[in-house]
Scaffold this motif. Structure first.
Motif, PDB file in Angstrom:
ATOM      1  N   PHE A 259     -15.153  26.904 -35.190  1.00 52.44           N
ATOM      2  CA  PHE A 259     -15.969  28.116 -35.339  1.00 52.44           C
ATOM      3  C   PHE A 259     -15.683  28.807 -36.681  1.00 52.44           C
ATOM      4  O   PHE A 259     -16.595  29.338 -37.309  1.00 52.44           O
TER       5      PHE A 259
ATOM      6  N   ARG B 235     -17.342  26.427 -39.446  1.00 54.18           N
ATOM      7  CA  ARG B 235     -18.771  26.160 -39.409  1.00 54.18           C
ATOM      8  C   ARG B 235     -19.615  27.318 -38.871  1.00 54.18           C
ATOM      9  O   ARG B 235     -20.844  27.226 -38.863  1.00 54.18           O
ATOM     10  N   GLY B 236     -18.962  28.384 -38.448  1.00 51.12           N
ATOM     11  CA  GLY B 236     -19.716  29.480 -37.863  1.00 51.12           C
ATOM     12  C   GLY B 236     -20.147  29.146 -36.449  1.00 51.12           C
ATOM     13  O   GLY B 236     -19.965  28.011 -35.983  1.00 51.12           O
ATOM     14  N   PHE B 237     -20.717  30.118 -35.763  1.00 49.18           N
ATOM     15  CA  PHE B 237     -21.112  29.866 -34.378  1.00 49.18           C
ATOM     16  C   PHE B 237     -22.252  28.851 -34.303  1.00 49.18           C
ATOM     17  O   PHE B 237     -22.224  27.919 -33.505  1.00 49.18           O
TER      18      PHE B 237
ATOM     19  N   TYR C  81     -16.643  30.421 -27.385  1.00 51.18           N
ATOM     20  CA  TYR C  81     -16.533  31.256 -28.583  1.00 51.18           C
ATOM     21  C   TYR C  81     -15.948  32.624 -28.226  1.00 51.18           C
ATOM     22  O   TYR C  81     -15.097  33.158 -28.953  1.00 51.18           O
TER      23      TYR C  81
ATOM     24  N   ARG D 112     -12.022  34.195 -41.567  1.00 47.08           N
ATOM     25  CA  ARG D 112     -13.287  33.445 -41.515  1.00 47.08           C
ATOM     26  C   ARG D 112     -13.977  33.646 -40.171  1.00 47.08           C
ATOM     27  O   ARG D 112     -15.202  33.774 -40.099  1.00 47.08           O
ATOM     28  N   LEU D 113     -13.170  33.678 -39.106  1.00 38.72           N
ATOM     29  CA  LEU D 113     -13.737  33.897 -37.771  1.00 38.72           C
ATOM     30  C   LEU D 113     -14.351  35.290 -37.673  1.00 38.72           C
ATOM     31  O   LEU D 113     -15.447  35.459 -37.124  1.00 38.72           O
TER      32      LEU D 113
ATOM     33  N   THR E 158     -17.609  35.336 -39.399  1.00 38.98           N
ATOM     34  CA  THR E 158     -18.648  34.752 -38.545  1.00 38.98           C
ATOM     35  C   THR E 158     -19.174  35.770 -37.548  1.00 38.98           C
ATOM     36  O   THR E 158     -20.383  35.917 -37.364  1.00 38.98           O
ATOM     37  N   GLU E 159     -18.262  36.512 -36.927  1.00 37.09           N
ATOM     38  CA  GLU E 159     -18.685  37.486 -35.919  1.00 37.09           C
ATOM     39  C   GLU E 159     -19.457  38.637 -36.542  1.00 37.09           C
ATOM     40  O   GLU E 159     -20.358  39.201 -35.920  1.00 37.09           O
TER      41      GLU E 159
ATOM     42  N   ILE F 194     -21.389  38.278 -39.174  1.00 33.79           N
ATOM     43  CA  ILE F 194     -22.717  37.699 -39.415  1.00 33.79           C
ATOM     44  C   ILE F 194     -23.560  37.772 -38.141  1.00 33.79           C
ATOM     45  O   ILE F 194     -24.773  38.005 -38.190  1.00 33.79           O
ATOM     46  N   GLU F 195     -22.890  37.614 -37.001  1.00 34.83           N
ATOM     47  CA  GLU F 195     -23.563  37.696 -35.704  1.00 34.83           C
ATOM     48  C   GLU F 195     -23.750  39.144 -35.259  1.00 34.83           C
ATOM     49  O   GLU F 195     -24.185  39.408 -34.132  1.00 34.83           O
TER      50      GLU F 195
END
Length: 230
Positions: free
Chosen positions: A42, A45-47, A77, A125-126, A129-130, A132-133
């Protein structure tokens, strides 16, 4: 000798059932492996880009077990997110900040936060990703507020002790302070590659990392020691 006796003699011994304790250990080990593999997938590569097949392969686990333990991709996730926050909060609790004077306590908190990001580059990084979500998965975690409340209370207590000792200023919002503490480490770790190119310095070198950590501590302490209007 009767047929019954011959049959009984020829029958292979039955294997003993696996002890419950061993099954529990194996289950915990498998879940931990899946969780560890998922955090890497995750974070890298992102979710949307993460693949369950890749996670299972990385963990050396059957995909059926992955679904059995964690449900679907979204649930896995969420489990990774919660585990990430639980890990850093556990580290903060282990600092035992109430045993130190306010300056030492804040010094320890800043250094721990910086080093946690540095030692776990997947974490920034995680979190990226969150964000971005738009934190849509974090909003569904019922335990997340309970995890952070003790930390805010602990920082508020350090500030209060510091102000009583006439060491720290009194007008400090503990939430704002923690955001600043986290930002000093988060930004450095998540942008080391680009900043190294821009400023033509290897910011990942031991010397630069140590200099940055000392700089972060000094910035926070100088702010806390600065009296309003000074």
């Amino acid at each position: 000798m009767s047929d019954t006796s011959s049959s009984a003699a020829a029958e292979p011994p039955r294997s003993k059932p696996e002890p419950a304790a061993k099954r529990t250990r194996n289950s915990a080990k498998t879940k931990a492996s899946i969780l560890s593999a998922a955090r890497v997938e995750f974070a890298d590569r992102g979710f949307e880009g993460a693949r369950v097949d890749a996670i299972a392969e990385r963990a050396g686990a059957n995909k059926r077990l992955l679904y059995h333990y964690f449900g679907n991709k979204e649930d896995l996730y969420r489990a990774v997110l919660l585990d990430a926050y639980q890990e850093i909060r556990k580290g903060e609790r282990a600092l035992s900040l109430d045993q130190y004077d306010p300056i030492q306590a804040m010094d320890r908190l800043v250094r721990f936060t910086f080093r946690h990001f540095l030692a776990n580059p997947w974490f920034p990084r995680l979190l990226g990703t969150e964000n971005i979500e738009n934190a849509r998965f974090l909003k569904t975690l019922p335990d997340i507020k309970a995890l952070h409340s003790p930390l805010v209370g602990q920082i508020a207590e350090i500030i209060a002790r510091g102000s009583e000792a006439n060491t720290f200023r009194r007008d400090v919002d503990p939430v704002q302070l923690y955001i600043s503490v986290a930002a000093l480490g988060f930004f450095y770790v998540s942008n080391t590659a680009t900043l190294s190119v821009i400023f033509e310095r290897d910011l990942s070198s031991v010397a630069m990392v140590q200099e940055r950590e000392a700089h972060a501590v000094q910035m926070v302490l100088d702010y806390l020691k600065t009296k309003p209007g000074a």
